[in-house]
Design a protein around this motif. Structure first.
Motif, PDB file in Angstrom:
ATOM      1  N   VAL A 108      11.289   8.856   4.698  1.00  0.00           N
ATOM      2  CA  VAL A 108      10.272   7.818   4.538  1.00  0.00           C
ATOM      3  C   VAL A 108       9.882   7.800   3.064  1.00  0.00           C
ATOM      4  O   VAL A 108       9.488   8.830   2.516  1.00  0.00           O
ATOM      5  N   PRO A 109       9.974   6.655   2.393  1.00  0.00           N
ATOM      6  CA  PRO A 109       9.609   6.601   0.972  1.00  0.00           C
ATOM      7  C   PRO A 109       8.118   6.855   0.757  1.00  0.00           C
ATOM      8  O   PRO A 109       7.297   6.629   1.643  1.00  0.00           O
ATOM      9  N   LYS A 110       7.794   7.305  -0.432  1.00  0.00           N
ATOM     10  CA  LYS A 110       6.404   7.636  -0.750  1.00  0.00           C
ATOM     11  C   LYS A 110       5.493   6.428  -0.630  1.00  0.00           C
ATOM     12  O   LYS A 110       4.360   6.557  -0.173  1.00  0.00           O
ATOM     13  N   PHE A 111       5.974   5.234  -1.010  1.00  0.00           N
ATOM     14  CA  PHE A 111       5.082   4.078  -0.949  1.00  0.00           C
ATOM     15  C   PHE A 111       4.722   3.728   0.494  1.00  0.00           C
ATOM     16  O   PHE A 111       3.625   3.252   0.762  1.00  0.00           O
ATOM     17  N   GLU A 113       2.086   6.405   1.562  1.00  0.00           N
ATOM     18  CA  GLU A 113       0.783   6.102   0.963  1.00  0.00           C
ATOM     19  C   GLU A 113       0.125   4.901   1.635  1.00  0.00           C
ATOM     20  O   GLU A 113      -1.090   4.887   1.845  1.00  0.00           O
ATOM     21  N   ALA A 114       0.899   3.890   1.999  1.00  0.00           N
ATOM     22  CA  ALA A 114       0.339   2.681   2.585  1.00  0.00           C
ATOM     23  C   ALA A 114      -0.101   2.885   4.032  1.00  0.00           C
ATOM     24  O   ALA A 114      -1.114   2.330   4.465  1.00  0.00           O
ATOM     25  N   THR A 115       0.647   3.682   4.791  1.00  0.00           N
ATOM     26  CA  THR A 115       0.340   3.841   6.214  1.00  0.00           C
ATOM     27  C   THR A 115      -0.455   5.092   6.523  1.00  0.00           C
ATOM     28  O   THR A 115      -1.143   5.146   7.540  1.00  0.00           O
ATOM     29  N   GLY A 116      -0.322   6.107   5.706  1.00  0.00           N
ATOM     30  CA  GLY A 116      -0.954   7.385   6.004  1.00  0.00           C
ATOM     31  C   GLY A 116      -0.130   8.205   7.002  1.00  0.00           C
ATOM     32  O   GLY A 116      -0.538   9.277   7.413  1.00  0.00           O
ATOM     33  N   LEU A 117       1.014   7.692   7.391  1.00  0.00           N
ATOM     34  CA  LEU A 117       1.895   8.381   8.334  1.00  0.00           C
ATOM     35  C   LEU A 117       3.086   8.952   7.568  1.00  0.00           C
ATOM     36  O   LEU A 117       3.621   8.305   6.679  1.00  0.00           O
ATOM     37  N   ASP A 118       3.501  10.165   7.943  1.00  0.00           N
ATOM     38  CA  ASP A 118       4.522  10.828   7.138  1.00  0.00           C
ATOM     39  C   ASP A 118       5.889  10.959   7.795  1.00  0.00           C
ATOM     40  O   ASP A 118       6.825  11.415   7.169  1.00  0.00           O
ATOM     41  N   THR A 119       6.037  10.560   9.061  1.00  0.00           N
ATOM     42  CA  THR A 119       7.351  10.667   9.692  1.00  0.00           C
ATOM     43  C   THR A 119       7.796   9.311  10.223  1.00  0.00           C
ATOM     44  O   THR A 119       6.974   8.454  10.560  1.00  0.00           O
ATOM     45  N   LYS A 120       9.095   9.151  10.307  1.00  0.00           N
ATOM     46  CA  LYS A 120       9.640   7.903  10.834  1.00  0.00           C
ATOM     47  C   LYS A 120       9.211   7.713  12.280  1.00  0.00           C
ATOM     48  O   LYS A 120       8.885   6.601  12.701  1.00  0.00           O
ATOM     49  N   LYS A 173       6.435   8.589  13.789  1.00  0.00           N
ATOM     50  CA  LYS A 173       5.053   8.090  13.858  1.00  0.00           C
ATOM     51  C   LYS A 173       4.973   6.618  13.432  1.00  0.00           C
ATOM     52  O   LYS A 173       4.245   5.830  14.028  1.00  0.00           O
ATOM     53  N   ILE A 174       5.751   6.278  12.411  1.00  0.00           N
ATOM     54  CA  ILE A 174       5.740   4.896  11.919  1.00  0.00           C
ATOM     55  C   ILE A 174       6.327   3.962  12.969  1.00  0.00           C
ATOM     56  O   ILE A 174       5.773   2.886  13.239  1.00  0.00           O
TER      57      ILE A 174
END
Length: 117
Positions: free
Chosen positions: A78-81, A84-91, A93-94
């Motif tokens: 997952v790219p940093k942007f 940062e935009a979602t607050g979620l760190d794993t694919k 969760k996204i």
């Protein structure tokens, strides 16, 4: 002045046959290499090589900034942007929040959350 013993045609035939004799081994080697390459290619296409053949890979410069990311099956990190935009760190969760194939672009608003979330 002594005259040539053969006709022009005989002289040309002799010169051509000498030239062919000199270059024929190189031609034979080249044809053998081409045949071997074609055989390898055919074996790979037919699946007899023991390895799966991959298509051409797209090279991306190291450290290049991503501007668009899609949470699909092929997505890796997952790219940093997006983090940062979602607050979620794993694919995972996204995808749970936004759904599969949600597209994120740098500098644009987030896609709408899926109804299942």
């Amino acid at each position: 002045m002594p005259r040539p013993t053969g006709t022009i045609e005989e002289i040309i035939v002799a010169a051509v046959s000498q030239a062919i004799a000199k270059i024929s081994p190189a031609i034979q080697r080249h044809v053998a290499e081409l045949a071997a390459q074609e055989l390898e290619k055919n074996l790979n296409v037919n699946g007899n090589s023991g390895r799966a053949r991959r298509g051409p890979r797209r090279a991306r410069a190291r450290g290049a900034d991503l501007t668009k990311w899609v949470a699909d099956r092929r997505a890796r990190r997952v790219p940093k942007f997006v983090i940062e935009a979602t607050g979620l760190d794993t694919k995972r969760k996204i995808v749970a929040k936004f759904g599969e194939d949600a597209a994120f672009e740098k500098g644009k608003p987030l896609p709408k959350p899926s109804k299942a979330a």
